[in-house]
Design a protein around this motif. Structure first.
Motif, PDB file in Angstrom:
ATOM      1  N   UNK A   1       0.569   8.545 -10.851  1.00 19.23           N
ATOM      2  CA  UNK A   1       0.380   7.286 -11.556  1.00 19.23           C
ATOM      3  C   UNK A   1      -0.920   6.616 -11.117  1.00 19.23           C
ATOM      4  N   UNK A   2      -1.504   5.884 -12.032  1.00 26.45           N
ATOM      5  CA  UNK A   2      -2.694   5.106 -11.716  1.00 26.45           C
ATOM      6  C   UNK A   2      -2.274   3.742 -11.191  1.00 26.45           C
ATOM      7  N   UNK A   3      -2.865   3.313 -10.094  1.00 27.43           N
ATOM      8  CA  UNK A   3      -2.557   2.010  -9.499  1.00 27.43           C
ATOM      9  C   UNK A   3      -3.769   1.107  -9.687  1.00 27.43           C
ATOM     10  N   UNK A   4      -3.600   0.060 -10.455  1.00 30.30           N
ATOM     11  CA  UNK A   4      -4.725  -0.818 -10.771  1.00 30.30           C
ATOM     12  C   UNK A   4      -5.116  -1.694  -9.585  1.00 30.30           C
ATOM     13  N   UNK A   5      -4.116  -2.324  -8.962  1.00 28.02           N
ATOM     14  CA  UNK A   5      -4.449  -3.283  -7.908  1.00 28.02           C
ATOM     15  C   UNK A   5      -3.235  -3.578  -7.043  1.00 28.02           C
ATOM     16  N   UNK A   6      -3.526  -4.130  -5.881  1.00 27.16           N
ATOM     17  CA  UNK A   6      -2.502  -4.671  -4.983  1.00 27.16           C
ATOM     18  C   UNK A   6      -2.835  -6.149  -4.800  1.00 27.16           C
ATOM     19  N   UNK A   7      -1.878  -7.014  -5.090  1.00 28.52           N
ATOM     20  CA  UNK A   7      -2.122  -8.457  -5.041  1.00 28.52           C
ATOM     21  C   UNK A   7      -1.230  -9.106  -3.997  1.00 28.52           C
ATOM     22  N   UNK A   8      -1.833  -9.920  -3.151  1.00 35.21           N
ATOM     23  CA  UNK A   8      -1.088 -10.732  -2.194  1.00 35.21           C
ATOM     24  C   UNK A   8      -1.005 -12.146  -2.737  1.00 35.21           C
ATOM     25  N   UNK A   9       0.218 -12.689  -2.821  1.00 37.20           N
ATOM     26  CA  UNK A   9       0.397 -14.042  -3.335  1.00 37.20           C
ATOM     27  C   UNK A   9       1.379 -14.800  -2.458  1.00 37.20           C
ATOM     28  N   UNK A  10       1.742 -16.003  -2.874  1.00 35.95           N
ATOM     29  CA  UNK A  10       2.501 -16.878  -1.980  1.00 35.95           C
ATOM     30  C   UNK A  10       3.908 -16.380  -1.698  1.00 35.95           C
ATOM     31  N   UNK A  11       4.461 -15.516  -2.572  1.00 35.49           N
ATOM     32  CA  UNK A  11       5.801 -14.979  -2.326  1.00 35.49           C
ATOM     33  C   UNK A  11       5.760 -13.585  -1.702  1.00 35.49           C
ATOM     34  N   UNK A  12       4.589 -13.090  -1.387  1.00 30.45           N
ATOM     35  CA  UNK A  12       4.493 -11.760  -0.774  1.00 30.45           C
ATOM     36  C   UNK A  12       3.395 -10.943  -1.411  1.00 30.45           C
ATOM     37  N   UNK A  13       3.787  -9.899  -2.148  1.00 38.87           N
ATOM     38  CA  UNK A  13       2.788  -9.026  -2.753  1.00 38.87           C
ATOM     39  C   UNK A  13       3.332  -8.320  -3.969  1.00 38.87           C
ATOM     40  N   UNK A  14       2.440  -7.696  -4.724  1.00 42.00           N
ATOM     41  CA  UNK A  14       2.817  -6.938  -5.922  1.00 42.00           C
ATOM     42  C   UNK A  14       1.814  -5.813  -6.114  1.00 42.00           C
ATOM     43  N   UNK A  15       2.307  -4.662  -6.564  1.00 47.02           N
ATOM     44  CA  UNK A  15       1.470  -3.502  -6.826  1.00 47.02           C
ATOM     45  C   UNK A  15       1.514  -3.201  -8.323  1.00 47.02           C
ATOM     46  N   UNK A  16       0.348  -3.213  -8.977  1.00 49.24           N
ATOM     47  CA  UNK A  16       0.272  -2.984 -10.424  1.00 49.24           C
ATOM     48  C   UNK A  16       0.123  -1.484 -10.688  1.00 49.24           C
ATOM     49  N   UNK A  17       1.212  -0.854 -11.102  1.00 50.32           N
ATOM     50  CA  UNK A  17       1.240   0.584 -11.366  1.00 50.32           C
ATOM     51  C   UNK A  17       1.283   0.802 -12.873  1.00 50.32           C
ATOM     52  N   UNK A  18       0.392   1.638 -13.372  1.00 52.07           N
ATOM     53  CA  UNK A  18       0.345   1.909 -14.808  1.00 52.07           C
ATOM     54  C   UNK A  18       1.384   2.953 -15.173  1.00 52.07           C
TER      55      UNK A  18
ATOM     56  N   UNK B   1       0.833  -1.209   0.000  1.00 52.06           N
ATOM     57  CA  UNK B   1       0.000   0.000   0.000  1.00 52.06           C
ATOM     58  C   UNK B   1       0.862   1.252   0.000  1.00 52.06           C
ATOM     59  N   UNK B   2       2.022   1.203   0.650  1.00 54.95           N
ATOM     60  CA  UNK B   2       2.906   2.368   0.650  1.00 54.95           C
ATOM     61  C   UNK B   2       3.416   2.654  -0.757  1.00 54.95           C
ATOM     62  N   UNK B   3       3.712   1.582  -1.527  1.00 59.06           N
ATOM     63  CA  UNK B   3       4.077   1.772  -2.937  1.00 59.06           C
ATOM     64  C   UNK B   3       2.948   2.482  -3.682  1.00 59.06           C
TER      65      UNK B   3
END
Length: 365
Positions: free
Chosen positions: A79-96, A68-70
């Protein structure tokens, strides 16, 4: 919604998604934590797994705060942020979009590890004032995990945040974003090889879980670094590209003109693209070359050219002086088979066919 994802809410206007793989990792964390829970408070029975699951949820909430800080800093830079995803290795932030300056790249990247370190430091401070028991155990785990996540994410190699920090530094020194990406991506590859060697070395101790997890991390690092290198190479090729020189001459015709006549006029004028225009001369459609070729010769005199034309919207128009880098961004976010190039006064300059661009890029690569 991607398959296997669950939406659990929003943060800073961005969807928060949880991968189905998270539940597997949460269960694994509960199993790993169970013996430690027994040491702290015995006799819980199956409830010790519930405590382990609670720790897994608390850990991923900290990961969510990291991502979320990202997102918040990226939004502050526009920038537009599409989503924040939590997965088995941690997380990822989709920034356009991509950072336009090294300063943006640096702050968007570094804020995540700093957040994790602050959360870890806060949990460590609480550990000294909380009495022994299950709560202290959870706080202890959060402190260690967040400090580890924060420090490891600062390792200078893509796709880690530290790789983006390194990329920003090299970019600032050299003035070339591609150089920064290349250096940081190779840092990620070296790190992947080191983790892979660690995984092989750890097999000597008879454990299966540790080498398996390390192997997955090594593959993740190598794949992310390799993708960054590939994108950097494509960006470099597009940066040297002059799209205007590839533009085909566009022939303006009425939408109700028979396709056969439009093709005849295009051949006669040696035009490589056909544009339908309204009665007042405004472009309204762009003929798709493959669609026009698919119409049988005997039907073309009876088919209006508008039937094989795409409506022209902002996503299909580009300025006549478009740069290679701007074209690459358009291909990423608004892919199309053809684009209409317009002069500053709105008149047609020509038609840019995507296959022509890709053919040149592959040849130069």
């Amino acid at each position: 919604m991607p398959r296997g994802m669950f939406r659990i809410g929003q943060i800073a206007g961005s969807d928060v998604l949880v991968s189905g793989s998270w539940f597997l990792i949460a269960g694994l964390i509960a199993l790993i934590m169970a013996p430690r829970v027994d040491q702290v408070q015995s006799g819980l029975g199956v409830w010790k797994y519930v405590v382990g699951l609670a720790f897994a949820i608390a850990l991923y909430l900290a990961v969510l705060l990291h991502e979320a800080s990202h997102a918040v800093v990226a939004r502050r830079f526009g920038f537009r942020v599409h989503s924040i995803t939590l997965h088995f290795l941690g997380g990822a932030t989709a920034i356009e979009g991509e950072a336009q300056r090294p300063r943006q790249e640096f702050w968007i990247a570094v804020v995540g590890p700093l957040t994790s370190i602050l959360v870890g430091a806060g949990a460590l401070g609480l550990w000294f004032v909380i009495p022994e028991g299950l709560l202290r155990l959870v706080v202890e785990g959060l402190a260690g995990a967040n400090l580890l996540i924060g420090v490891l994410n600062l390792v200078p190699g893509l796709p880690l945040d530290g790789g983006r920090v390194l990329k920003a530094g090299v970019w600032a020194v050299t003035g070339r974003v591609e150089t920064g990406t290349t250096v940081a991506a190779w840092g990620g590859r070296v790190l992947a090889l080191l983790v892979g060697a660690w995984a092989l070395w750890s097999t000597q101790f008879g454990s299966i879980t540790s080498p398996l997890i390390l192997g997955i991390v090594a593959i993740f690092l190598w794949t992310g670094a390799s993708q960054a290198l590939a994108v950097s190479q494509i960006s470099r090729q597009f940066g040297r590209l002059d799209p205007v020189r590839l533009a085909r001459r566009g022939l303006a015709v009425a939408p109700d003109l028979p396709l056969a006549e439009a093709v005849r006029r295009a051949r006669e004028a040696e035009a490589g693209g056909i544009v339908t225009v309204t009665s007042d001369g405004r472009p309204s459609g762009l003929v798709n070359e493959d669609a026009a070729r698919a119409v049988p010769e005997e039907r073309r005199p009876w088919v209006p050219v508008s039937s094989v034309a795409h409506a022209i919207g902002p996503e299909r128009t580009l300025p006549a002086d478009v740069s290679g880098a701007a074209l690459l961004e358009t291909l990423r976010h608004n892919p199309a088979t053809e684009y209409l190039l317009l002069n500053p006064d709105g008149s047609v300059y020509g038609v840019l066919v995507t296959s022509d661009v890709l053919r040149l890029v592959r040849r130069s690569g």
